[in-house]
Design a protein around this motif. Sequence first.
Motif, PDB file in Angstrom:
ATOM      1  N   GLY A 119      -1.952   4.700   1.643  1.00 49.89           N
ATOM      2  CA  GLY A 119      -3.184   5.239   2.210  1.00 49.89           C
ATOM      3  C   GLY A 119      -3.236   5.129   3.728  1.00 49.89           C
ATOM      4  O   GLY A 119      -3.803   5.994   4.397  1.00 49.89           O
ATOM      5  N   GLN A 120      -2.654   4.079   4.265  1.00 51.84           N
ATOM      6  CA  GLN A 120      -2.672   3.919   5.724  1.00 51.84           C
ATOM      7  C   GLN A 120      -1.836   5.003   6.405  1.00 51.84           C
ATOM      8  O   GLN A 120      -2.190   5.481   7.480  1.00 51.84           O
ATOM      9  CB  GLN A 120      -2.160   2.534   6.124  1.00 51.84           C
ATOM     10  CG  GLN A 120      -3.118   1.430   5.722  1.00 51.84           C
ATOM     11  CD  GLN A 120      -2.700   0.090   6.288  1.00 51.84           C
ATOM     12  OE1 GLN A 120      -2.244  -0.006   7.424  1.00 51.84           O
ATOM     13  NE2 GLN A 120      -2.862  -0.954   5.506  1.00 51.84           N
ATOM     14  N   GLU A 122      -1.358   8.006   5.091  1.00 53.47           N
ATOM     15  CA  GLU A 122      -2.156   9.227   4.944  1.00 53.47           C
ATOM     16  C   GLU A 122      -3.256   9.276   6.001  1.00 53.47           C
ATOM     17  O   GLU A 122      -3.486  10.300   6.637  1.00 53.47           O
ATOM     18  CB  GLU A 122      -2.776   9.289   3.541  1.00 53.47           C
ATOM     19  CG  GLU A 122      -1.734   9.508   2.445  1.00 53.47           C
ATOM     20  CD  GLU A 122      -2.356   9.680   1.074  1.00 53.47           C
ATOM     21  OE1 GLU A 122      -3.556   9.342   0.903  1.00 53.47           O
ATOM     22  OE2 GLU A 122      -1.651  10.162   0.163  1.00 53.47           O
ATOM     23  N   ALA A 123      -3.911   8.136   6.178  1.00 52.40           N
ATOM     24  CA  ALA A 123      -4.966   8.081   7.193  1.00 52.40           C
ATOM     25  C   ALA A 123      -4.377   8.337   8.574  1.00 52.40           C
ATOM     26  O   ALA A 123      -5.003   8.997   9.411  1.00 52.40           O
ATOM     27  CB  ALA A 123      -5.660   6.722   7.148  1.00 52.40           C
ATOM     28  N   GLY A 124      -3.175   7.840   8.800  1.00 54.67           N
ATOM     29  CA  GLY A 124      -2.503   8.076  10.081  1.00 54.67           C
ATOM     30  C   GLY A 124      -2.290   9.558  10.333  1.00 54.67           C
ATOM     31  O   GLY A 124      -2.614  10.076  11.403  1.00 54.67           O
ATOM     32  N   TYR A 125      -1.783  10.243   9.316  1.00 60.88           N
ATOM     33  CA  TYR A 125      -1.557  11.690   9.465  1.00 60.88           C
ATOM     34  C   TYR A 125      -2.872  12.410   9.768  1.00 60.88           C
ATOM     35  O   TYR A 125      -2.932  13.279  10.626  1.00 60.88           O
ATOM     36  CB  TYR A 125      -0.939  12.279   8.190  1.00 60.88           C
ATOM     37  CG  TYR A 125       0.555  12.084   8.083  1.00 60.88           C
ATOM     38  CD1 TYR A 125       1.408  12.533   9.098  1.00 60.88           C
ATOM     39  CD2 TYR A 125       1.124  11.474   6.982  1.00 60.88           C
ATOM     40  CE1 TYR A 125       2.779  12.360   9.006  1.00 60.88           C
ATOM     41  CE2 TYR A 125       2.492  11.289   6.875  1.00 60.88           C
ATOM     42  CZ  TYR A 125       3.319  11.736   7.893  1.00 60.88           C
ATOM     43  OH  TYR A 125       4.679  11.558   7.800  1.00 60.88           O
ATOM     44  N   LEU A 126      -3.927  12.009   9.075  1.00 61.65           N
ATOM     45  CA  LEU A 126      -5.195  12.715   9.269  1.00 61.65           C
ATOM     46  C   LEU A 126      -5.917  12.273  10.539  1.00 61.65           C
ATOM     47  O   LEU A 126      -6.913  12.862  10.926  1.00 61.65           O
ATOM     48  CB  LEU A 126      -6.082  12.561   8.027  1.00 61.65           C
ATOM     49  CG  LEU A 126      -5.624  13.548   6.959  1.00 61.65           C
ATOM     50  CD1 LEU A 126      -6.104  13.169   5.593  1.00 61.65           C
ATOM     51  CD2 LEU A 126      -6.074  14.954   7.312  1.00 61.65           C
ATOM     52  N   THR A 127      -5.401  11.236  11.164  1.00 63.17           N
ATOM     53  CA  THR A 127      -5.929  10.861  12.476  1.00 63.17           C
ATOM     54  C   THR A 127      -5.172  11.638  13.553  1.00 63.17           C
ATOM     55  O   THR A 127      -5.480  11.541  14.730  1.00 63.17           O
ATOM     56  CB  THR A 127      -5.764   9.338  12.670  1.00 63.17           C
ATOM     57  OG1 THR A 127      -6.282   8.694  11.508  1.00 63.17           O
ATOM     58  CG2 THR A 127      -6.543   8.834  13.866  1.00 63.17           C
ATOM     59  N   GLY A 128      -4.168  12.397  13.128  1.00 61.10           N
ATOM     60  CA  GLY A 128      -3.427  13.242  14.070  1.00 61.10           C
ATOM     61  C   GLY A 128      -2.103  12.660  14.514  1.00 61.10           C
ATOM     62  O   GLY A 128      -1.439  13.207  15.380  1.00 61.10           O
ATOM     63  N   LEU A 129      -1.698  11.532  13.915  1.00 59.71           N
ATOM     64  CA  LEU A 129      -0.435  10.908  14.319  1.00 59.71           C
ATOM     65  C   LEU A 129       0.726  11.601  13.607  1.00 59.71           C
ATOM     66  O   LEU A 129       0.550  12.161  12.530  1.00 59.71           O
ATOM     67  CB  LEU A 129      -0.427   9.418  13.961  1.00 59.71           C
ATOM     68  CG  LEU A 129      -1.583   8.570  14.466  1.00 59.71           C
ATOM     69  CD1 LEU A 129      -1.407   7.134  14.007  1.00 59.71           C
ATOM     70  CD2 LEU A 129      -1.689   8.617  15.977  1.00 59.71           C
ATOM     71  N   GLN A 133       4.944   7.951  15.153  1.00 59.84           N
ATOM     72  CA  GLN A 133       3.781   7.230  15.697  1.00 59.84           C
ATOM     73  C   GLN A 133       3.156   6.331  14.626  1.00 59.84           C
ATOM     74  O   GLN A 133       2.762   5.201  14.904  1.00 59.84           O
ATOM     75  CB  GLN A 133       2.731   8.227  16.213  1.00 59.84           C
ATOM     76  CG  GLN A 133       3.183   8.953  17.475  1.00 59.84           C
ATOM     77  CD  GLN A 133       2.297  10.142  17.820  1.00 59.84           C
ATOM     78  OE1 GLN A 133       1.628  10.717  16.960  1.00 59.84           O
ATOM     79  NE2 GLN A 133       2.289  10.522  19.083  1.00 59.84           N
ATOM     80  N   LYS A 137       3.050   2.360  15.290  1.00 65.87           N
ATOM     81  CA  LYS A 137       1.747   1.743  15.561  1.00 65.87           C
ATOM     82  C   LYS A 137       1.139   1.048  14.345  1.00 65.87           C
ATOM     83  O   LYS A 137       0.323   0.151  14.488  1.00 65.87           O
ATOM     84  CB  LYS A 137       0.756   2.821  16.045  1.00 65.87           C
ATOM     85  CG  LYS A 137       1.106   3.427  17.380  1.00 65.87           C
ATOM     86  CD  LYS A 137       0.768   2.460  18.479  1.00 65.87           C
ATOM     87  CE  LYS A 137       1.162   3.037  19.821  1.00 65.87           C
ATOM     88  NZ  LYS A 137       0.916   2.074  20.905  1.00 65.87           N
ATOM     89  N   ILE A 138       1.487   1.522  13.156  1.00 62.57           N
ATOM     90  CA  ILE A 138       0.763   1.035  11.982  1.00 62.57           C
ATOM     91  C   ILE A 138       1.673   0.353  10.967  1.00 62.57           C
ATOM     92  O   ILE A 138       1.470  -0.802  10.601  1.00 62.57           O
ATOM     93  CB  ILE A 138       0.003   2.202  11.301  1.00 62.57           C
ATOM     94  CG1 ILE A 138      -1.005   2.784  12.287  1.00 62.57           C
ATOM     95  CG2 ILE A 138      -0.693   1.732  10.040  1.00 62.57           C
ATOM     96  CD1 ILE A 138      -1.379   4.200  12.008  1.00 62.57           C
ATOM     97  N   PRO A 141       4.559  -2.686  12.409  1.00 68.04           N
ATOM     98  CA  PRO A 141       3.997  -4.010  12.734  1.00 68.04           C
ATOM     99  C   PRO A 141       3.649  -4.812  11.476  1.00 68.04           C
ATOM    100  O   PRO A 141       3.822  -6.031  11.445  1.00 68.04           O
ATOM    101  CB  PRO A 141       2.728  -3.670  13.524  1.00 68.04           C
ATOM    102  CG  PRO A 141       2.981  -2.319  14.098  1.00 68.04           C
ATOM    103  CD  PRO A 141       3.837  -1.600  13.093  1.00 68.04           C
TER     104      PRO A 141
ATOM    105  N   PHE B  86     -11.566   8.228   3.210  1.00 66.16           N
ATOM    106  CA  PHE B  86     -10.956   7.961   1.910  1.00 66.16           C
ATOM    107  C   PHE B  86     -11.841   7.070   1.046  1.00 66.16           C
ATOM    108  O   PHE B  86     -12.632   6.266   1.554  1.00 66.16           O
ATOM    109  CB  PHE B  86      -9.614   7.247   2.087  1.00 66.16           C
ATOM    110  CG  PHE B  86      -8.578   8.062   2.812  1.00 66.16           C
ATOM    111  CD1 PHE B  86      -7.623   8.769   2.110  1.00 66.16           C
ATOM    112  CD2 PHE B  86      -8.567   8.113   4.194  1.00 66.16           C
ATOM    113  CE1 PHE B  86      -6.656   9.515   2.778  1.00 66.16           C
ATOM    114  CE2 PHE B  86      -7.605   8.849   4.863  1.00 66.16           C
ATOM    115  CZ  PHE B  86      -6.654   9.557   4.149  1.00 66.16           C
ATOM    116  N   ASN B  90      -8.723   2.815   3.766  1.00 65.23           N
ATOM    117  CA  ASN B  90      -7.425   2.998   4.431  1.00 65.23           C
ATOM    118  C   ASN B  90      -7.445   2.733   5.920  1.00 65.23           C
ATOM    119  O   ASN B  90      -6.813   3.446   6.699  1.00 65.23           O
ATOM    120  CB  ASN B  90      -6.874   4.406   4.173  1.00 65.23           C
ATOM    121  CG  ASN B  90      -6.533   4.630   2.716  1.00 65.23           C
ATOM    122  OD1 ASN B  90      -6.446   3.671   1.954  1.00 65.23           O
ATOM    123  ND2 ASN B  90      -6.369   5.858   2.328  1.00 65.23           N
TER     124      ASN B  90
END
Lengths: 221, 250
Positions: A119-120, A122-129, A133, A137-138, A141, B86, B90
């Motif tokens: 999910g993180q 997916e959220a990254g992609y939808l944040t535009g990353l 990236q 960044k996510i 780390p 979501f 997330n």
Amino acid sequence: MDGRIFNLLVESFPKMLVPCLKMTIPLTLISFGCSLVIALVLALVQVAEIPGLKQLARLYIWIFRGTPQIVQLYIIFYGLPSIGVMIDALPASIIALSLNAGAYNAETLRASIQAIPKGQTEAGYLTGLNFLQIMRKIVLPQASRIAFPQLFNSLISLVKTSSLASSVTVIEMFSVAKKIAGITFEPFILYCEAAVIYLMVCTILTLVQDVCEKRLNIAWS
Amino acid sequence: MIRVKNLHKSFGSNEVLKGIDFEVDNGEVIAVLGSSGSGKTTMLRCMSFLEKADQGEITFDEFHHDMVTISRRDIHKMRMHMGFVFQSFNLFANQTALENVTTGLTVARKIPKPQAQETAHEMLKKVGMEDRALYYPAQLSGGQQQRVAIARAIAANPRVVFFDEPTSALDPELTGEVLDVMKKLADEGTTMVIVTHEMQFARDVADKVVFMDGGSIIEQNGAKEFFESPQQERTLQFLRRSSKDYNYYI
């Protein structure tokens, strides 16, 4: 204790410690550093599911995990010259150790990356990353923290595997121990002493690992 | 603003979406209702390309693409104008609430850090989380996490925000704080598509309700009309079952 043996222990200690500090440890650290770069590339290629490259990564890991480290080293140092590739003993050892540890560390990193909830990403992609990236960044780390104990395992293992370099003429700690043992006819004493020095190095590393893990566990919660 | 035509999606032999036509107008708040497995979430995930459609076309303002052959780059361009909230929040676990909101601005959109932080503080304030800006997700309750996730979704001023069951993972006590924030966004004119089980919220906040069942849109209508005079037998049955005053026997 027999005075002669005591003197031998005391005299040979610096003779082994110096190549340990000058060769064994740098050889280990450099190889480990290179192996991490190899592992990162192999892991990312697999996670990104890049067609072709992913299969190539699997092939690489299959070969390097499936053949003995010493055989790999011999192929690089003794084998390659016969097809015209001459590599000095030290670089050959670094290459062999890096390639081998790289295969294992790649699996550690891949598993750690895959342990981060999807999910993180997916959220990254939808944040535009984009993929890199998100990784930088996510995911990495967090994954590196999961991978840390296992990677440290690999580092400790590499300290000891580096002694294989003695078999391709690199003057590191174990080759010095062999030499002194040969001259003094005291293999038991000398090899035990070498073992103790390896144990000391690994003990220090274990302490470093403990400190690092405690620090890592504080963050983000 | 958004128009999806003939959207199909199967998982293996299970056909989840059977040719969906769906439209969102600027400023509209659409609630997508339906029982579990009706395809609501899959529709939202196909529209944001988290799932690859098997067939379908999408028009999103100036963008027009086939949903199967669309390139990664075109997906990226469209996503720059979408926000997504979501069910399971997330949030990026290694980043503070503030960083969760700024990352999309600084990394993806190359906005200078001070400016991004100013925006992020503004967004966190909007969702009532400005005093938790430096907390990590693990230090926040579910409702708080979801509000940060909403701040992250709206930070880049998207043209549309998708909500995928935003309150389903929250206990009833925490649901309210998230719905309040969403209502506020709706009142500000944000274009929203909300997949939800919150009937009362849909009724109060949505302009339009879309009802899905078995992978198709069965009925869509203005919210008032939908709840007061459902046209289809299946809709009526669903409303009866989901309504609070529905009497059941144990």
